[in-house]
Design a protein around this motif. Structure first.
Motif, PDB file in Angstrom:
ATOM      1  N   LYS A  21       0.821  -1.209   0.000  1.00  0.00           N
ATOM      2  CA  LYS A  21       0.000   0.000   0.000  1.00  0.00           C
ATOM      3  C   LYS A  21       0.856   1.261   0.000  1.00  0.00           C
ATOM      4  CE  LYS A  21      -3.681  -2.339   2.578  1.00  0.00           C
ATOM      5  NZ  LYS A  21      -4.425  -2.398   3.858  1.00  0.00           N
ATOM      6  N   GLU A  22       1.881   1.254   0.844  1.00  0.00           N
ATOM      7  CA  GLU A  22       2.736   2.439   0.938  1.00  0.00           C
ATOM      8  C   GLU A  22       3.521   2.665  -0.354  1.00  0.00           C
ATOM      9  OE1 GLU A  22       2.705   4.734   3.284  1.00  0.00           O
ATOM     10  OE2 GLU A  22       1.066   3.565   4.172  1.00  0.00           O
ATOM     11  N   ARG A  23       4.020   1.574  -0.948  1.00  0.00           N
ATOM     12  CA  ARG A  23       4.752   1.713  -2.209  1.00  0.00           C
ATOM     13  C   ARG A  23       3.850   2.217  -3.324  1.00  0.00           C
ATOM     14  NH1 ARG A  23       7.643  -3.070  -0.581  1.00  0.00           N
ATOM     15  NH2 ARG A  23       6.072  -4.377  -1.594  1.00  0.00           N
ATOM     16  N   LEU A  24       2.615   1.721  -3.374  1.00  0.00           N
ATOM     17  CA  LEU A  24       1.671   2.176  -4.392  1.00  0.00           C
ATOM     18  C   LEU A  24       1.321   3.645  -4.204  1.00  0.00           C
ATOM     19  CD1 LEU A  24      -0.713  -0.919  -4.548  1.00  0.00           C
ATOM     20  CD2 LEU A  24       0.654  -0.033  -6.451  1.00  0.00           C
ATOM     21  N   LYS A  25       1.074   4.037  -2.957  1.00  0.00           N
ATOM     22  CA  LYS A  25       0.749   5.442  -2.685  1.00  0.00           C
ATOM     23  C   LYS A  25       1.889   6.357  -3.101  1.00  0.00           C
ATOM     24  CE  LYS A  25      -0.823   6.376   1.404  1.00  0.00           C
ATOM     25  NZ  LYS A  25      -1.037   6.302   2.860  1.00  0.00           N
ATOM     26  N   GLU A  26       3.107   5.994  -2.735  1.00  0.00           N
ATOM     27  CA  GLU A  26       4.259   6.828  -3.074  1.00  0.00           C
ATOM     28  C   GLU A  26       4.434   6.921  -4.590  1.00  0.00           C
ATOM     29  OE1 GLU A  26       9.069   7.162  -2.186  1.00  0.00           O
ATOM     30  OE2 GLU A  26       7.898   5.495  -1.374  1.00  0.00           O
ATOM     31  N   ARG A  27       4.285   5.803  -5.252  1.00  0.00           N
ATOM     32  CA  ARG A  27       4.466   5.789  -6.712  1.00  0.00           C
ATOM     33  C   ARG A  27       3.406   6.634  -7.409  1.00  0.00           C
ATOM     34  NH1 ARG A  27       4.643   0.315 -10.485  1.00  0.00           N
ATOM     35  NH2 ARG A  27       5.105   1.362 -12.466  1.00  0.00           N
ATOM     36  N   LEU A  28       2.166   6.494  -6.989  1.00  0.00           N
ATOM     37  CA  LEU A  28       1.082   7.260  -7.615  1.00  0.00           C
ATOM     38  C   LEU A  28       1.202   8.748  -7.317  1.00  0.00           C
ATOM     39  CD1 LEU A  28      -1.894   4.816  -6.913  1.00  0.00           C
ATOM     40  CD2 LEU A  28      -0.900   5.333  -9.147  1.00  0.00           C
ATOM     41  N   ASN A  29       1.644   9.083  -6.114  1.00  0.00           N
ATOM     42  CA  ASN A  29       1.729  10.500  -5.726  1.00  0.00           C
ATOM     43  C   ASN A  29       2.972  11.205  -6.254  1.00  0.00           C
ATOM     44  OD1 ASN A  29      -0.692  10.608  -4.296  1.00  0.00           O
ATOM     45  ND2 ASN A  29       0.243   9.848  -2.418  1.00  0.00           N
ATOM     46  N   THR A  30       3.933  10.443  -6.742  1.00  0.00           N
ATOM     47  CA  THR A  30       5.152  11.062  -7.282  1.00  0.00           C
ATOM     48  C   THR A  30       5.199  10.932  -8.795  1.00  0.00           C
ATOM     49  OG1 THR A  30       6.360   9.004  -6.811  1.00  0.00           O
ATOM     50  CG2 THR A  30       6.490  10.765  -5.176  1.00  0.00           C
ATOM     51  N   SER A  31       5.288   9.703  -9.288  1.00  0.00           N
ATOM     52  CA  SER A  31       5.434   9.490 -10.737  1.00  0.00           C
ATOM     53  C   SER A  31       4.166   9.826 -11.514  1.00  0.00           C
ATOM     54  CB  SER A  31       5.826   8.035 -11.007  1.00  0.00           C
ATOM     55  OG  SER A  31       7.039   7.709 -10.366  1.00  0.00           O
ATOM     56  N   TYR A  32       3.001   9.671 -10.885  1.00  0.00           N
ATOM     57  CA  TYR A  32       1.745   9.841 -11.623  1.00  0.00           C
ATOM     58  C   TYR A  32       0.812  10.847 -10.969  1.00  0.00           C
ATOM     59  CZ  TYR A  32       3.695   5.605 -13.555  1.00  0.00           C
ATOM     60  OH  TYR A  32       4.549   4.700 -14.126  1.00  0.00           O
ATOM     61  N   SER A  33       1.398  11.879 -10.390  1.00  0.00           N
ATOM     62  CA  SER A  33       0.588  12.902  -9.716  1.00  0.00           C
ATOM     63  C   SER A  33      -0.341  13.620 -10.700  1.00  0.00           C
ATOM     64  CB  SER A  33       1.495  13.916  -9.017  1.00  0.00           C
ATOM     65  OG  SER A  33       2.401  14.507  -9.944  1.00  0.00           O
ATOM     66  N   ALA A  34       0.120  13.816 -11.949  1.00  0.00           N
ATOM     67  CA  ALA A  34      -0.714  14.487 -12.943  1.00  0.00           C
ATOM     68  C   ALA A  34      -1.939  13.645 -13.277  1.00  0.00           C
ATOM     69  CB  ALA A  34       0.094  14.775 -14.208  1.00  0.00           C
TER      70      ALA A  34
END
Length: 247
Positions: A21-34
């Motif tokens: 969950k934490e890895r997914l949240k970080e990835r979505l909020n950084t690499s795919y914030s747009a």
């Protein structure tokens, strides 16, 4: 609730670990914030939202929070929404679900191109996933199999065969043809059943590779054309295992 139902619920909750969950949240909020912002602008009906981030992910869905300028109060306001998942199988299927949301939001807002998450996921899938789209065998192969099936059925079930086919009776008796016919039906049914079961497993594990429509096509194809379709299916399964082993 029965013990079996409770066990299924526990298993369902354990599909995503806290680390996942934490890895997914970080990835979505950084690499795919747009892409996350695009989802918020469309589904939250806030086209002027300024920022958005994933605040929670669990087995039920993903929660996105966004900020937007409230002109009436002359300050920023915050909203959030949970987007429900279908029956997910792991982190990869979570990204697939979010990618679908981003695609829908992208189209609704009339944005050019496609979401970055969708592009990246397609590139990764191309390297790691085999295309299981059903394709019919060649026309000559299908015609040959259809003729063979017709001839075997005819020789097995008809006592007084056409004079031009009586020579076959000198080589193969009707009883032998009938036994071959029955065994052919059994083998085709077993092959089709095995393909149906494997497609079902693949549909659960990697829904982007297999759906019910494709599963039924492969099953029917193997039931009708036997080894011609089964060989194609087996080659794709072999390539998929090779890719998994390489990674």
């Amino acid at each position: 609730m029965s013990q079996q139902q409770q066990a299924r619920q526990r298993q369902k909750r354990e599909i995503l670990s806290n680390d996942d969950k934490e890895r997914l949240k970080e990835r979505l909020n950084t690499s795919y914030s747009a892409d996350i912002l695009t989802i918020a602008r469309h589904f939250g009906s806030r086209p002027l939202a300024t920022t958005a981030r994933v605040t929670d992910i669990d087995i039920n869905g993903i929660t996105i929070e966004w900020q937007w300028a409230d002109a009436t109060k002359r300050k920023s306001a915050t909203d959030e929404m949970q987007f429900a998942f279908r029956d997910i199988s792991g982190p990869s299927s979570v990204l697939h679900e979010v990618s679908n949301l981003a695609i829908e939001a992208h189209k609704a807002l009339g944005l050019a191109g496609e979401p970055q998450l969708t592009k990246d996921k397609r590139e990764v899938d191309a390297k790691n996933l085999v295309d299981f789209t059903f394709r019919l065998p060649g026309a000559l192969t299908m015609a040959s199999i259809a003729f063979g099936v017709w001839l075997l059925t005819y020789m097995a079930l008809v006592n007084n065969v056409h004079p031009r086919l009586r020579f076959i009776r000198h080589w193969v008796s009707q009883d032998t043809c009938y036994h071959l016919f029955v065994w052919a039906l059994i083998v085709h049914a077993l092959e089709a059943g095995a393909v149906y079961a494997f497609c079902y497993l693949l549909k659960v594990i990697q829904p982007q590779q297999m759906n019910t429509n494709t599963q039924l096509k492969w099953t029917l194809g193997v039931a009708l054309f036997g080894i011609a379709c089964l060989h194609d299916f087996a080659k794709r399964v072999s390539r998929q295992f090779a890719l998994v082993g390489a990674n």
